[in-house]
Enzyme design. Sequence first.
Site, PDB file in Angstrom:
ATOM      1  N   ARG A 104       0.850  -1.188   0.000  1.00 12.77           N
ATOM      2  CA  ARG A 104       0.000   0.000   0.000  1.00 12.77           C
ATOM      3  C   ARG A 104       0.890   1.244   0.000  1.00 12.77           C
ATOM      4  O   ARG A 104       2.099   1.160   0.227  1.00 12.77           O
ATOM      5  CB  ARG A 104      -0.885   0.020   1.235  1.00 12.77           C
ATOM      6  CG  ARG A 104      -1.959  -1.061   1.244  1.00 12.77           C
ATOM      7  CD  ARG A 104      -2.915  -0.847   2.384  1.00 12.77           C
ATOM      8  NE  ARG A 104      -3.989  -1.826   2.362  1.00 12.77           N
ATOM      9  CZ  ARG A 104      -5.065  -1.750   3.114  1.00 12.77           C
ATOM     10  NH1 ARG A 104      -5.211  -0.738   3.955  1.00 12.77           N
ATOM     11  NH2 ARG A 104      -6.014  -2.671   3.048  1.00 12.77           N
TER      12      ARG A 104
ATOM     13  N   ASP B  90      -6.790  -9.296   0.699  1.00  9.70           N
ATOM     14  CA  ASP B  90      -6.110  -8.787   1.889  1.00  9.70           C
ATOM     15  C   ASP B  90      -6.117  -9.770   3.059  1.00  9.70           C
ATOM     16  O   ASP B  90      -6.775  -9.548   4.077  1.00  9.70           O
ATOM     17  CB  ASP B  90      -6.726  -7.449   2.300  1.00  9.70           C
ATOM     18  CG  ASP B  90      -5.834  -6.683   3.269  1.00  9.70           C
ATOM     19  OD1 ASP B  90      -4.749  -7.198   3.589  1.00  9.70           O
ATOM     20  OD2 ASP B  90      -6.234  -5.591   3.704  1.00  9.70           O
TER      21      ASP B  90
ATOM     22  N   HIS C  97      -4.456  -9.650   7.684  1.00  9.55           N
ATOM     23  CA  HIS C  97      -5.223  -9.145   8.812  1.00  9.55           C
ATOM     24  C   HIS C  97      -5.053 -10.082  10.000  1.00  9.55           C
ATOM     25  O   HIS C  97      -4.692 -11.249   9.858  1.00  9.55           O
ATOM     26  CB  HIS C  97      -6.716  -9.101   8.460  1.00  9.55           C
ATOM     27  CG  HIS C  97      -7.156  -7.863   7.756  1.00  9.55           C
ATOM     28  ND1 HIS C  97      -7.302  -6.642   8.383  1.00  9.55           N
ATOM     29  CD2 HIS C  97      -7.512  -7.650   6.464  1.00  9.55           C
ATOM     30  CE1 HIS C  97      -7.732  -5.742   7.511  1.00  9.55           C
ATOM     31  NE2 HIS C  97      -7.864  -6.319   6.350  1.00  9.55           N
TER      32      HIS C  97
ATOM     33  N   TYR D 212     -14.560 -10.644  12.695  1.00 14.46           N
ATOM     34  CA  TYR D 212     -14.555  -9.673  11.605  1.00 14.46           C
ATOM     35  C   TYR D 212     -13.722 -10.147  10.411  1.00 14.46           C
ATOM     36  O   TYR D 212     -14.190 -10.165   9.271  1.00 14.46           O
ATOM     37  CB  TYR D 212     -14.007  -8.376  12.190  1.00 14.46           C
ATOM     38  CG  TYR D 212     -14.073  -7.140  11.338  1.00 14.46           C
ATOM     39  CD1 TYR D 212     -14.854  -7.053  10.205  1.00 14.46           C
ATOM     40  CD2 TYR D 212     -13.359  -6.014  11.731  1.00 14.46           C
ATOM     41  CE1 TYR D 212     -14.909  -5.892   9.467  1.00 14.46           C
ATOM     42  CE2 TYR D 212     -13.405  -4.846  11.005  1.00 14.46           C
ATOM     43  CZ  TYR D 212     -14.177  -4.796   9.874  1.00 14.46           C
ATOM     44  OH  TYR D 212     -14.218  -3.644   9.146  1.00 14.46           O
ATOM     45  N   TYR D 213     -12.478 -10.563  10.666  1.00 21.79           N
ATOM     46  CA  TYR D 213     -11.564 -10.914   9.581  1.00 21.79           C
ATOM     47  C   TYR D 213     -11.391 -12.425   9.454  1.00 21.79           C
ATOM     48  O   TYR D 213     -10.300 -12.902   9.199  1.00 21.79           O
ATOM     49  CB  TYR D 213     -10.200 -10.259   9.811  1.00 21.79           C
ATOM     50  CG  TYR D 213     -10.230  -8.753   9.742  1.00 21.79           C
ATOM     51  CD1 TYR D 213     -10.507  -8.097   8.547  1.00 21.79           C
ATOM     52  CD2 TYR D 213      -9.977  -7.981  10.870  1.00 21.79           C
ATOM     53  CE1 TYR D 213     -10.537  -6.716   8.482  1.00 21.79           C
ATOM     54  CE2 TYR D 213     -10.001  -6.595  10.805  1.00 21.79           C
ATOM     55  CZ  TYR D 213     -10.282  -5.974   9.610  1.00 21.79           C
ATOM     56  OH  TYR D 213     -10.306  -4.606   9.553  1.00 21.79           O
TER      57      TYR D 213
ATOM     58  N   ARG E 277     -13.074   9.309   5.500  1.00 21.09           N
ATOM     59  CA  ARG E 277     -13.475   8.730   6.784  1.00 21.09           C
ATOM     60  C   ARG E 277     -12.228   8.610   7.649  1.00 21.09           C
ATOM     61  O   ARG E 277     -11.147   8.292   7.161  1.00 21.09           O
ATOM     62  CB  ARG E 277     -14.164   7.376   6.609  1.00 21.09           C
ATOM     63  CG  ARG E 277     -13.334   6.292   5.950  1.00 21.09           C
ATOM     64  CD  ARG E 277     -14.202   5.081   5.650  1.00 21.09           C
ATOM     65  NE  ARG E 277     -13.470   4.083   4.887  1.00 21.09           N
ATOM     66  CZ  ARG E 277     -12.910   2.990   5.413  1.00 21.09           C
ATOM     67  NH1 ARG E 277     -12.991   2.790   6.721  1.00 21.09           N
ATOM     68  NH2 ARG E 277     -12.279   2.136   4.662  1.00 21.09           N
TER      69      ARG E 277
ATOM     70  N   TYR F 239     -10.302   6.929  10.771  1.00 20.57           N
ATOM     71  CA  TYR F 239     -10.120   5.934  11.817  1.00 20.57           C
ATOM     72  C   TYR F 239      -9.718   6.686  13.085  1.00 20.57           C
ATOM     73  O   TYR F 239      -8.670   7.349  13.109  1.00 20.57           O
ATOM     74  CB  TYR F 239      -9.039   4.935  11.422  1.00 20.57           C
ATOM     75  CG  TYR F 239      -9.462   3.966  10.343  1.00 20.57           C
ATOM     76  CD1 TYR F 239     -10.140   2.793  10.661  1.00 20.57           C
ATOM     77  CD2 TYR F 239      -9.179   4.223   9.011  1.00 20.57           C
ATOM     78  CE1 TYR F 239     -10.520   1.900   9.680  1.00 20.57           C
ATOM     79  CE2 TYR F 239      -9.555   3.334   8.014  1.00 20.57           C
ATOM     80  CZ  TYR F 239     -10.229   2.172   8.350  1.00 20.57           C
ATOM     81  OH  TYR F 239     -10.610   1.293   7.367  1.00 20.57           O
TER      82      TYR F 239
ATOM     83  N   ASP G   5     -14.523   6.140  12.524  1.00 27.31           N
ATOM     84  CA  ASP G   5     -14.505   4.681  12.555  1.00 27.31           C
ATOM     85  C   ASP G   5     -13.627   4.232  13.721  1.00 27.31           C
ATOM     86  O   ASP G   5     -12.408   4.391  13.696  1.00 27.31           O
ATOM     87  CB  ASP G   5     -13.963   4.143  11.231  1.00 27.31           C
ATOM     88  CG  ASP G   5     -14.064   2.629  11.124  1.00 27.31           C
ATOM     89  OD1 ASP G   5     -14.250   1.969  12.161  1.00 27.31           O
ATOM     90  OD2 ASP G   5     -13.955   2.109   9.992  1.00 27.31           O
TER      91      ASP G   5
ATOM     92  N   GLU H 202     -18.998   4.769  13.091  1.00 27.39           N
ATOM     93  CA  GLU H 202     -18.921   3.358  12.736  1.00 27.39           C
ATOM     94  C   GLU H 202     -18.178   2.559  13.810  1.00 27.39           C
ATOM     95  O   GLU H 202     -17.169   3.025  14.365  1.00 27.39           O
ATOM     96  CB  GLU H 202     -18.209   3.203  11.395  1.00 27.39           C
ATOM     97  CG  GLU H 202     -18.255   1.781  10.844  1.00 27.39           C
ATOM     98  CD  GLU H 202     -18.083   1.764   9.337  1.00 27.39           C
ATOM     99  OE1 GLU H 202     -19.101   1.904   8.630  1.00 27.39           O
ATOM    100  OE2 GLU H 202     -16.945   1.622   8.880  1.00 27.39           O
TER     101      GLU H 202
ATOM    102  N   HIS I  49     -20.254  -3.070  10.457  1.00 27.04           N
ATOM    103  CA  HIS I  49     -19.975  -4.096   9.466  1.00 27.04           C
ATOM    104  C   HIS I  49     -20.816  -5.339   9.746  1.00 27.04           C
ATOM    105  O   HIS I  49     -21.164  -5.628  10.890  1.00 27.04           O
ATOM    106  CB  HIS I  49     -18.494  -4.488   9.503  1.00 27.04           C
ATOM    107  CG  HIS I  49     -17.572  -3.341   9.245  1.00 27.04           C
ATOM    108  ND1 HIS I  49     -17.005  -3.095   8.016  1.00 27.04           N
ATOM    109  CD2 HIS I  49     -17.113  -2.356  10.061  1.00 27.04           C
ATOM    110  CE1 HIS I  49     -16.241  -2.031   8.087  1.00 27.04           C
ATOM    111  NE2 HIS I  49     -16.292  -1.558   9.324  1.00 27.04           N
TER     112      HIS I  49
ATOM    113  N   THR J 238     -12.265  -4.168   2.600  1.00 29.10           N
ATOM    114  CA  THR J 238     -10.976  -4.424   3.233  1.00 29.10           C
ATOM    115  C   THR J 238      -9.878  -3.802   2.373  1.00 29.10           C
ATOM    116  O   THR J 238      -8.706  -4.071   2.573  1.00 29.10           O
ATOM    117  CB  THR J 238     -10.730  -5.926   3.416  1.00 29.10           C
ATOM    118  OG1 THR J 238      -9.508  -6.125   4.100  1.00 29.10           O
ATOM    119  CG2 THR J 238     -10.634  -6.643   2.071  1.00 29.10           C
TER     120      THR J 238
END
Length: 392
Positions: A15, A42, A45, A89-90, A162, A164, A193, A219, A244, A295
């Site tokens: 990234r 991805d 995680h 979640y992941y 957005r 974090y 978030d 969020e 989510h 993601t």
Amino acid sequence: MKITEVKLDVVRIPRETGFVCEHAFIRLMTDEGVTGVGEMSDFSHLPKYALDARDLEATLRMQLVGRDPSQIAELNRELAALYPETMYYYEKGTFIRCGVDIALHDLQAKALGVNVSTLLGGRQRDRIKVCYPIFRHRSAAEVADNLEVVRRKLAQGFDVFRLYAGIDPDADEAFLDGVRREFGSRVTIKSLDYSHLLDWKTSLRVTRRLAPYGVQMVESPAFRNDAEGLRNFRMAVDLPVSEHVWSFRQLHDMLRQDSVDILNIALIFIGGFEAARKAAAAAEVAGKGVLIGTTQELGYGTAAQALLGGALGNLTAISDPTGPYLYTDDVTTEKLRYEDGYLLLPDGTKPGIGVDIDWDKVERLAAGGFSWGDQALAQLQDRTRPVQSGRS
């Protein structure tokens, strides 16, 4: 038509933040010469364990070869037994099911000579509004860098962001104040978030401090799977609350508790098109809006996300997929198009997902398998550059 072969390719792509992410592409080949492709996005995680890519390939081959790829519902039921929901979640099993489901839809659409949009019921829009992520401040020293991100991305057409938030509220407030002073009404902050890092009471205190800067929604302001805490938070704020969706049990709990206003639905977290459409339909019946989460997929996975967003009648909030602008490279033959902060859907006249993979590039970016470096927890949560990493 029968599936005759299953192939899995793992790629490793950095990234812009320097964090290197691993993605897998699955190919389902058939006796009629049609191949379906899916992206498992991805894998870098938490939880910090890695799948054996060759074992996964062999397992999927054993399960899928000889099967009729048009029986998508049946195959998804079988895969849900092999890779069940864990209320996490992941969950990597969900990533696997997502990739297979996308490949099955791509294959079926190609066999019929139609775009996947047709299988999803047609397009209700040709573009979806998206926002660019600002990664979490861990100190005031990062504020200036994030303001520079806003400058660069605004120049590229992204006017919604957005944030974090929650680890360093002082830095978050300094950033929001800087955005308001420099950009005024030219920039919108879609959401704060909290990524389930805070309990709902702490999130509430931070939100009351930051909300005056004009954020549109909040969020994940409670710990994972805390539907009651989400509801308590929602009842205490005037802003819409989003969460989510990562399992149908979790979705049931949130709807039963009336915990949210907007459901964040991403193919990768719920397991593909079929599961995502069920989640969106449940949200619609309950009177909830949805947005397309992410993601941060590569271009192919982002195209699939765009097709989902284009098909939903209750897409009521700004969505999140901007992966092609976060990664330093990609494997699609053409980059997805973004215009004025909108993600444009792929060509609707092209069968399948509507974008092609450069398989020579996949080979050049091949990782061989999944692996971990020496990332710290903060890096895994926010996709920042490892301090000392052997991954490049």
